[in-house]
Design a protein around this motif. Structure first.
Motif, PDB file in Angstrom:
ATOM      1  N   THR A   1       0.831  -1.211   0.000  1.00  0.00           N
ATOM      2  CA  THR A   1       0.000   0.000   0.000  1.00  0.00           C
ATOM      3  C   THR A   1       0.862   1.256   0.000  1.00  0.00           C
ATOM      4  O   THR A   1       0.460   2.296  -0.539  1.00  0.00           O
ATOM      5  CB  THR A   1      -0.924  -0.011   1.237  1.00  0.00           C
ATOM      6  OG1 THR A   1      -1.663  -1.218   1.257  1.00  0.00           O
ATOM      7  CG2 THR A   1      -1.889   1.158   1.206  1.00  0.00           C
ATOM      8  N   LYS A   2       2.080   1.163   0.565  1.00  0.00           N
ATOM      9  CA  LYS A   2       2.980   2.316   0.580  1.00  0.00           C
ATOM     10  C   LYS A   2       3.299   2.801  -0.832  1.00  0.00           C
ATOM     11  O   LYS A   2       3.603   3.983  -1.021  1.00  0.00           O
ATOM     12  CB  LYS A   2       4.272   1.961   1.313  1.00  0.00           C
ATOM     13  CG  LYS A   2       4.121   1.628   2.775  1.00  0.00           C
ATOM     14  CD  LYS A   2       5.476   1.436   3.449  1.00  0.00           C
ATOM     15  CE  LYS A   2       6.227   0.264   2.861  1.00  0.00           C
ATOM     16  NZ  LYS A   2       7.527   0.025   3.555  1.00  0.00           N
TER      17      LYS A   2
ATOM     18  N   LYS B   1       1.047   5.481  -2.158  1.00  0.00           N
ATOM     19  CA  LYS B   1       1.128   6.720  -1.387  1.00  0.00           C
ATOM     20  C   LYS B   1       2.438   7.468  -1.622  1.00  0.00           C
ATOM     21  O   LYS B   1       2.565   8.630  -1.225  1.00  0.00           O
ATOM     22  CB  LYS B   1       0.988   6.411   0.105  1.00  0.00           C
ATOM     23  CG  LYS B   1      -0.352   5.789   0.483  1.00  0.00           C
ATOM     24  CD  LYS B   1      -0.413   5.466   1.975  1.00  0.00           C
ATOM     25  CE  LYS B   1      -1.749   4.842   2.345  1.00  0.00           C
ATOM     26  NZ  LYS B   1      -1.823   4.501   3.794  1.00  0.00           N
TER      27      LYS B   1
ATOM     28  N   THR C   1      -6.730  -0.614  -9.700  1.00  0.00           N
ATOM     29  CA  THR C   1      -6.611  -1.365  -8.454  1.00  0.00           C
ATOM     30  C   THR C   1      -7.901  -2.125  -8.131  1.00  0.00           C
ATOM     31  O   THR C   1      -8.986  -1.770  -8.598  1.00  0.00           O
ATOM     32  CB  THR C   1      -6.284  -0.429  -7.282  1.00  0.00           C
ATOM     33  OG1 THR C   1      -7.323   0.544  -7.150  1.00  0.00           O
ATOM     34  CG2 THR C   1      -4.964   0.287  -7.520  1.00  0.00           C
TER      35      THR C   1
ATOM     36  N   ASN D   1      -8.031  -3.583  -1.476  1.00  0.00           N
ATOM     37  CA  ASN D   1      -7.004  -2.926  -0.668  1.00  0.00           C
ATOM     38  C   ASN D   1      -7.253  -3.295   0.788  1.00  0.00           C
ATOM     39  O   ASN D   1      -8.282  -2.917   1.361  1.00  0.00           O
ATOM     40  CB  ASN D   1      -7.065  -1.409  -0.860  1.00  0.00           C
ATOM     41  CG  ASN D   1      -5.947  -0.683  -0.135  1.00  0.00           C
ATOM     42  OD1 ASN D   1      -5.285  -1.245   0.741  1.00  0.00           O
ATOM     43  ND2 ASN D   1      -5.730   0.574  -0.487  1.00  0.00           N
ATOM     44  N   ASP D   2      -6.318  -4.053   1.385  1.00  0.00           N
ATOM     45  CA  ASP D   2      -6.482  -4.467   2.786  1.00  0.00           C
ATOM     46  C   ASP D   2      -5.625  -3.627   3.738  1.00  0.00           C
ATOM     47  O   ASP D   2      -5.357  -4.028   4.871  1.00  0.00           O
ATOM     48  CB  ASP D   2      -6.171  -5.949   2.961  1.00  0.00           C
ATOM     49  CG  ASP D   2      -4.718  -6.298   2.675  1.00  0.00           C
ATOM     50  OD1 ASP D   2      -3.941  -5.378   2.350  1.00  0.00           O
ATOM     51  OD2 ASP D   2      -4.350  -7.486   2.781  1.00  0.00           O
ATOM     52  N   ASN D   3      -5.177  -2.454   3.228  1.00  0.00           N
ATOM     53  CA  ASN D   3      -4.362  -1.500   3.983  1.00  0.00           C
ATOM     54  C   ASN D   3      -2.923  -1.960   4.191  1.00  0.00           C
ATOM     55  O   ASN D   3      -2.127  -1.232   4.778  1.00  0.00           O
ATOM     56  CB  ASN D   3      -4.992  -1.163   5.343  1.00  0.00           C
ATOM     57  CG  ASN D   3      -6.324  -0.463   5.203  1.00  0.00           C
ATOM     58  OD1 ASN D   3      -6.503   0.367   4.313  1.00  0.00           O
ATOM     59  ND2 ASN D   3      -7.271  -0.800   6.067  1.00  0.00           N
ATOM     60  N   THR D   4      -2.601  -3.152   3.733  1.00  0.00           N
ATOM     61  CA  THR D   4      -1.216  -3.622   3.734  1.00  0.00           C
ATOM     62  C   THR D   4      -0.732  -3.832   2.304  1.00  0.00           C
ATOM     63  O   THR D   4       0.376  -3.439   1.940  1.00  0.00           O
ATOM     64  CB  THR D   4      -1.077  -4.927   4.525  1.00  0.00           C
ATOM     65  OG1 THR D   4      -1.524  -4.712   5.864  1.00  0.00           O
ATOM     66  CG2 THR D   4       0.378  -5.399   4.557  1.00  0.00           C
ATOM     67  N   HIS D   5      -1.580  -4.459   1.513  1.00  0.00           N
ATOM     68  CA  HIS D   5      -1.300  -4.691   0.098  1.00  0.00           C
ATOM     69  C   HIS D   5      -2.479  -4.227  -0.752  1.00  0.00           C
ATOM     70  O   HIS D   5      -3.609  -4.140  -0.271  1.00  0.00           O
ATOM     71  CB  HIS D   5      -1.000  -6.165  -0.180  1.00  0.00           C
ATOM     72  CG  HIS D   5       0.285  -6.645   0.406  1.00  0.00           C
ATOM     73  ND1 HIS D   5       0.370  -7.186   1.671  1.00  0.00           N
ATOM     74  CD2 HIS D   5       1.557  -6.660  -0.090  1.00  0.00           C
ATOM     75  CE1 HIS D   5       1.622  -7.507   1.938  1.00  0.00           C
ATOM     76  NE2 HIS D   5       2.361  -7.208   0.888  1.00  0.00           N
ATOM     77  N   VAL D   6      -2.167  -3.969  -2.031  1.00  0.00           N
ATOM     78  CA  VAL D   6      -3.187  -3.541  -2.991  1.00  0.00           C
ATOM     79  C   VAL D   6      -3.152  -4.497  -4.172  1.00  0.00           C
ATOM     80  O   VAL D   6      -2.066  -4.854  -4.669  1.00  0.00           O
ATOM     81  CB  VAL D   6      -2.935  -2.098  -3.477  1.00  0.00           C
ATOM     82  CG1 VAL D   6      -3.990  -1.681  -4.493  1.00  0.00           C
ATOM     83  CG2 VAL D   6      -2.917  -1.136  -2.308  1.00  0.00           C
TER      84      VAL D   6
ATOM     85  N   THR E   1       8.554   2.139  -3.076  1.00  0.00           N
ATOM     86  CA  THR E   1       7.644   2.242  -1.933  1.00  0.00           C
ATOM     87  C   THR E   1       8.018   3.365  -0.976  1.00  0.00           C
ATOM     88  O   THR E   1       7.243   3.717  -0.098  1.00  0.00           O
ATOM     89  CB  THR E   1       7.619   0.914  -1.160  1.00  0.00           C
ATOM     90  OG1 THR E   1       8.943   0.630  -0.686  1.00  0.00           O
ATOM     91  CG2 THR E   1       7.134  -0.223  -2.045  1.00  0.00           C
TER      92      THR E   1
END
Length: 397
Positions: free
Chosen positions: A295-296, A299, A345, A348-353, A367
């Motif tokens: 997910t980083k 961002k 996308t 999204n589980d807030n760790t991986h997309v 990242t």
């Protein structure tokens, strides 16, 4: 004397230089990128909730007649069969009532025989004109009243016999007794509602979880979705279930609205007990073989420190917001080039997309970045995909 002074001055200069070099000198910093390649894996979206474990089918066994519990034949956790005798009320009054109506019936039947013969005689005399019409009608009325009396007493006797049979309480199903509400000698009154004596669970190898799902999440779940849960008694065990139904009646507590969601589960090992608290995860979306990035990565945005070091190719130079199912990532092409890519996308589980399109598995996705000294950067660079690796991996002899 002059030589000694010169040595002192030289020593002071060397000391000052050492202090400046090792303590005061601004160390040159190098910006190093953090990168990662996309990987194939599992990803899901889920909803969490809490609930209670309960039997699928529970029957409350009570009594339809009032009386005193004389004998109990089952207790807590008893295994019972359909038709098995569970309890008996004191039958003394019921038997006395049956005997009374049986005696009344015999008397009524005897009176009926007499009135039937009397009516037959009056009918024959009326035909030859020996009695009046009034005498004939009176005999007919008395005969019909006797028949009605016999039928009434038969109905009362049937009711008394039924009440007597209801004083014996039988199990309506095969199952396990969960609770017993009375003891021997307790008086039960069946005036307005049926008093519950036993609560019987039909089959404890099949259980269900009644989950309380928040109104914000209830729109994401549907019948048939997979769920898992744990209970405090077996924290290392994960139990599996399936959504059976979402009940429309809401529950409101402290201005929080929840909906009862029923999850069916198996209890072959008999570990689950009625009333246990379950911590539930409902999987609303699942993909087993998805292309994933951290997910980083979506961002990350390069800053001015990278502009002088790397050649950058922009897709969204104006930095307009991406769409609902879109994002922008940076890919490192080589040691001097960064390329921005637009991707589509999924989960999204807030760790991986999940990446649906726009990236290949061989791409090196940026990242993040960090500043470090040259020595650290040199060590970091050995693991870069663009730097040559030492033969034999990281093992040393």
């Amino acid at each position: 004397m002059k030589k000694k002074t010169i040595f002192i001055i030289i020593g002071i200069a060397v000391a000052l230089f050492a202090v400046w070099y090792f303590a005061l000198r601004k160390k040159e910093q190098v910006v190093v990128l953090e990168t990662e390649r996309p990987k194939m894996g599992y990803i899901s979206e889920n909803v969490t909730a809490t609930g209670k474990v309960q039997p699928v089918d529970t029957v409350a066994v009570g009594t339809q007649v009032s009386g005193t519990i004389k004998t109990l034949y089952a207790d807590f956790n008893s295994k019972v069969k359909k038709g098995q005798l569970l309890a008996e009320l004191d039958k003394t009054l019921f038997e006395a009532t049956v005997n009374q109506y049986q005696a009344n019936l015999v008397s009524a039947q005897s009176a009926l025989v007499y009135q039937q013969g009397n009516f037959s005689r009056q009918s024959n005399l009326y035909k030859v004109g020996a009695v009046s019409k009034a005498d004939y009608d009176n005999a007919l009325y008395t005969y019909n009243a006797s028949k009605a009396s016999v039928n009434s007493i038969k109905a009362q006797l049937a009711s008394a016999q039924k009440n007597l049979s209801l004083a014996s309480i039988y199990s309506p199903i095969d199952g396990t007794v969960l609770s017993r509400s009375v003891s021997e000698g307790t008086t039960v009154a069946a005036s307005f509602s049926t008093p519950t004596i036993f609560s019987i669970a039909k089959d404890l190898t099949k259980m269900q979880v009644e989950a309380s799902v928040d109104e914000a999440d209830v729109g994401d779940i549907s019948k048939g979705e997979r769920a898992t849960f744990t209970v405090d008694a077996f924290l290392n065990d994960t139990f599996k279930g399936t959504i059976q139904e979402i009940r429309l009646s809401p529950s409101i507590s402290s201005n929080v609205v929840t909906y009862k969601t029923i999850i069916n589960t198996s209890n072959d090992g008999n570990k689950l007990k009625p009333g246990m608290t379950a911590n539930i995860t409902i999987f609303t979306k699942e993909v087993n073989n998805a292309l994933l990035i951290p997910t980083k990565a979506i961002k990350f945005a390069p800053d001015s420190t990278l502009a002088g070091k790397y050649q950058m190719t922009w897709v969204n130079r104006d930095r307009k917001p991406a769409g609902a199912d879109e994002a922008y990532v940076w890919v490192q092409k080589n040691s001097k080039e960064l390329v921005q890519k637009k991707i589509k996308t999924g989960i999204n589980d807030n760790t991986h997309v999940e990446v649906l399109s726009g990236l290949a598995a061989a791409d090196v996705v940026v990242t993040g970045s960090q500043s470090m000294g040259k020595s650290q950067a040199a060590a970091q660079g050995q693991s870069s995909p663009f730097m040559p690796k030492r033969p034999g991996g990281n093992r040393r002899r």
